[in-house]
Design an enzyme around this catalytic site. Sequence first.
Site, PDB file in Angstrom:
ATOM      1  N   LYS A 103       2.510  12.363  29.553  1.00 24.68           N
ATOM      2  CA  LYS A 103       1.150  12.099  28.637  1.00 24.68           C
ATOM      3  C   LYS A 103       1.331  10.034  27.795  1.00 24.68           C
ATOM      4  O   LYS A 103      -0.065   9.904  27.506  1.00 24.68           O
ATOM      5  CB  LYS A 103       0.725  12.225  27.452  1.00 24.68           C
ATOM      6  N   ASP A 104       2.373   9.961  28.085  1.00 22.94           N
ATOM      7  CA  ASP A 104       2.571   8.662  27.118  1.00 22.94           C
ATOM      8  C   ASP A 104       2.748   7.466  28.529  1.00 22.94           C
ATOM      9  O   ASP A 104       2.665   5.916  27.217  1.00 22.94           O
ATOM     10  CB  ASP A 104       3.592   8.465  26.199  1.00 22.94           C
ATOM     11  N   ARG A 144      -9.009  10.901  22.718  1.00 19.92           N
ATOM     12  CA  ARG A 144      -9.508  12.554  22.808  1.00 19.92           C
ATOM     13  C   ARG A 144      -9.645  12.889  21.734  1.00 19.92           C
ATOM     14  O   ARG A 144     -10.763  14.366  21.931  1.00 19.92           O
ATOM     15  CB  ARG A 144      -8.667  12.805  23.811  1.00 19.92           C
ATOM     16  N   ARG A 145      -8.597  13.750  20.878  1.00 22.23           N
ATOM     17  CA  ARG A 145      -8.852  14.872  19.675  1.00 22.23           C
ATOM     18  C   ARG A 145      -9.800  14.584  18.733  1.00 22.23           C
ATOM     19  O   ARG A 145     -10.778  15.347  18.333  1.00 22.23           O
ATOM     20  CB  ARG A 145      -7.385  14.881  18.991  1.00 22.23           C
ATOM     21  N   ARG A 192      -0.622   8.740  12.565  1.00 22.52           N
ATOM     22  CA  ARG A 192       0.282   8.539  13.522  1.00 22.52           C
ATOM     23  C   ARG A 192       1.747   9.154  13.308  1.00 22.52           C
ATOM     24  O   ARG A 192       1.998   9.596  11.383  1.00 22.52           O
ATOM     25  CB  ARG A 192       0.788   7.473  13.523  1.00 22.52           C
ATOM     26  N   ARG A 241       4.002  14.612  10.027  1.00 27.62           N
ATOM     27  CA  ARG A 241       2.512  14.673  10.103  1.00 27.62           C
ATOM     28  C   ARG A 241       2.456  15.810   8.773  1.00 27.62           C
ATOM     29  O   ARG A 241       1.180  15.887   9.213  1.00 27.62           O
ATOM     30  CB  ARG A 241       2.034  14.467  11.843  1.00 27.62           C
ATOM     31  N   CYS A 258      -6.373   3.348  26.072  1.00 28.13           N
ATOM     32  CA  CYS A 258      -6.626   3.825  24.827  1.00 28.13           C
ATOM     33  C   CYS A 258      -7.654   3.766  24.204  1.00 28.13           C
ATOM     34  O   CYS A 258      -7.597   4.867  23.405  1.00 28.13           O
ATOM     35  CB  CYS A 258      -5.567   3.151  24.069  1.00 28.13           C
TER      36      CYS A 258
END
Length: 285
Positions: free
Chosen positions: A64-65, A110-111, A128, A134, A220
């Site tokens: 994903k990164d 996206r989220r 972050r 988190r 991004c």
Amino acid sequence: MTADALCARHGWHADAIQTVIVQTSGDRIQDRALAEIGGKALWTKELDRALLAGEIDFAVHSMKDVETIRPKEIRIAAMLPRADVRDRLVGADSFAALPASPVVGSSSPRRAAQVKRLRPDAQVVLFRGNVATRLAKLAAGEVHATLLAAAGLDRLGQGEVGTSIPLDVMLPAPSQGAVGIEALASNAPMLATLAAINDPDTFDCVMAERAVLKGLGGTCHSPIAALGRLEGGTIRLSAEILSADGQERVSDVRDIARRDTEAAEAMGRALLDSASAELRALFEA
């Protein structure tokens, strides 16, 4: 996981592989959004440098990164079997259960867009840090809820944390849940060694999702979701792009042949063609 898979496949002893920990810019810089400080290359450039310098033989990434366009000297050699692709909502059992005007923590465009589509009254604030950071911020009451990848939680032994969001409610990021391994394109023996642990189903689906990204030319800043799932010998490819406020959503579902990356790229271009000028602007470099 990668070392264990290689040792199991090739009959090596556990000490046959030396693990080199490379701290990336994305690890170090935690107070700003990725798009503000260099995008996805923040997770790969230090590993790329080590690979090109011969300091490591292969690099392991969360796919994903990994940015869509990779250096020609580097090749994605293999992917491990994919984990749970879903997101988990942490802090509430559902989006409907959140209070009025909820504050949701996320650093993902996206989220953020998907949350605002589901809950237009939500405020999304920058979140972050690693999973522990988190969750600590959530426990401290900084936000009402946050979103984390199920795969990451499961791999950390925290599979009980959060509520999995159905795929028809929130489509994941391209490549979510996949671990990829890269090596130098010129290192044929290493590519062959890594190919032995490749999961072809994961590889083909993730490469289709990455091809959608290529067709979109996203950055991004671009809210993009995509997921390929095998149905028989065909990939059922779902993708969507959204405006930042989530109020415009363009989606498509197509059946494509395995390794037909051109068809997947065309799907990405078609999404853009169907979008408003305002939404397309989020995909212009």
